[in-house]
Design an enzyme around this catalytic site. Structure first.
Site, PDB file in Angstrom:
ATOM      1  N   TYR A   1       0.375  -1.662  -0.164  1.00 34.13           N
ATOM      2  CA  TYR A   1      -0.249  -0.238  -0.615  1.00 34.13           C
ATOM      3  C   TYR A   1       1.034   1.200  -0.310  1.00 34.13           C
ATOM      4  O   TYR A   1       0.962   2.248  -0.929  1.00 34.13           O
ATOM      5  CB  TYR A   1      -0.852   0.176   1.303  1.00 34.13           C
ATOM      6  CG  TYR A   1      -1.800   1.221   1.353  1.00 34.13           C
ATOM      7  CD1 TYR A   1      -3.313   1.046   0.447  1.00 34.13           C
ATOM      8  CD2 TYR A   1      -1.649   2.196   2.484  1.00 34.13           C
ATOM      9  CE1 TYR A   1      -3.736   2.718   0.210  1.00 34.13           C
ATOM     10  CE2 TYR A   1      -2.021   3.671   2.367  1.00 34.13           C
ATOM     11  CZ  TYR A   1      -3.449   3.064   1.336  1.00 34.13           C
ATOM     12  OH  TYR A   1      -4.098   4.211   1.728  1.00 34.13           O
TER      13      TYR A   1
ATOM     14  N   LYS B   1       0.901   4.466  -2.925  1.00 38.21           N
ATOM     15  CA  LYS B   1       1.054   5.894  -2.617  1.00 38.21           C
ATOM     16  C   LYS B   1       2.199   6.251  -2.876  1.00 38.21           C
ATOM     17  O   LYS B   1       1.785   7.624  -3.119  1.00 38.21           O
ATOM     18  CB  LYS B   1       0.107   5.899  -1.027  1.00 38.21           C
ATOM     19  CG  LYS B   1      -0.990   5.291  -0.829  1.00 38.21           C
ATOM     20  CD  LYS B   1      -2.191   5.682  -1.883  1.00 38.21           C
ATOM     21  CE  LYS B   1      -3.215   4.868  -1.798  1.00 38.21           C
ATOM     22  NZ  LYS B   1      -4.109   5.662  -2.326  1.00 38.21           N
TER      23      LYS B   1
ATOM     24  N   SER C   1     -12.384   3.172   6.592  1.00 41.15           N
ATOM     25  CA  SER C   1     -12.774   2.775   5.439  1.00 41.15           C
ATOM     26  C   SER C   1     -13.582   1.166   5.475  1.00 41.15           C
ATOM     27  O   SER C   1     -13.039   0.249   6.788  1.00 41.15           O
ATOM     28  CB  SER C   1     -12.632   2.744   4.348  1.00 41.15           C
ATOM     29  OG  SER C   1     -10.715   1.815   4.513  1.00 41.15           O
TER      30      SER C   1
END
Length: 152
Positions: free
Chosen positions: A101, A105, A136
């Protein structure tokens, strides 16, 4: 213009060009593009497969840049537009168990930083937003089902 719902799996790079074409055919232009889709997975580097690393990179890096590149010529020809990347603080700093991740990013931040400098001459604004941790939607994985451990 009447709103139009267009479904897009941002990790499916092959369909993005068609979706962009559909949007441009329907509306003629895009004034503001907000890239706000993301996937993440939590796990130790050695336990995350290369296949999942690639899936995360497709959704978080290749997806937004592919969509941006599909819309960009229209903005350049009109010499106006705004592109926004909703990214993550992990695009600036990494934390344990989020390597794929964070890498995706970081890559997105690098791309959009360069794009910002290149688009200045066309009066196209490029912004990145790097919020801190947000809550989320998450699905609890079944044992042995890595795909279900993806956060969307």
């Amino acid at each position: 213009y009447a709103p139009k719902l267009i479904l897009l799996d941002i990790s499916d790079i092959n369909c993005i060009q068609d979706v962009a074409k559909e949007i441009l055919n329907c509306y003629g232009c895009v004034d503001i593009l907000i890239n706000n889709a993301s996937m993440k997975v939590k796990g130790a580097v050695q336990s995350i497969s290369l296949e999942l690393d690639k899936k995360i990179m497709d959704a978080n890096y290749f997806g937004p840049i592919t969509l941006t590149k599909a819309i960009l010529p229209n903005m350049i020809s009109r010499r106006t537009g705004q592109i926004v990347l909703i990214n993550s603080i992990q695009g600036k700093i990494g934390i344990p168990f989020r390597a794929a991740y964070a890498a995706s990013k970081h890559a997105a931040v690098g791309f959009f930083d360069c794009l910002r400098a290149e688009m200045e001459e066309f009066d196209i604004s490029v912004s990145t937003v790097n919020p801190t941790f947000i809550c989320s939607y998450h699905r609890q994985p079944a044992p042995g089902n890595w795909e279900a451990s993806i956060w969307k």
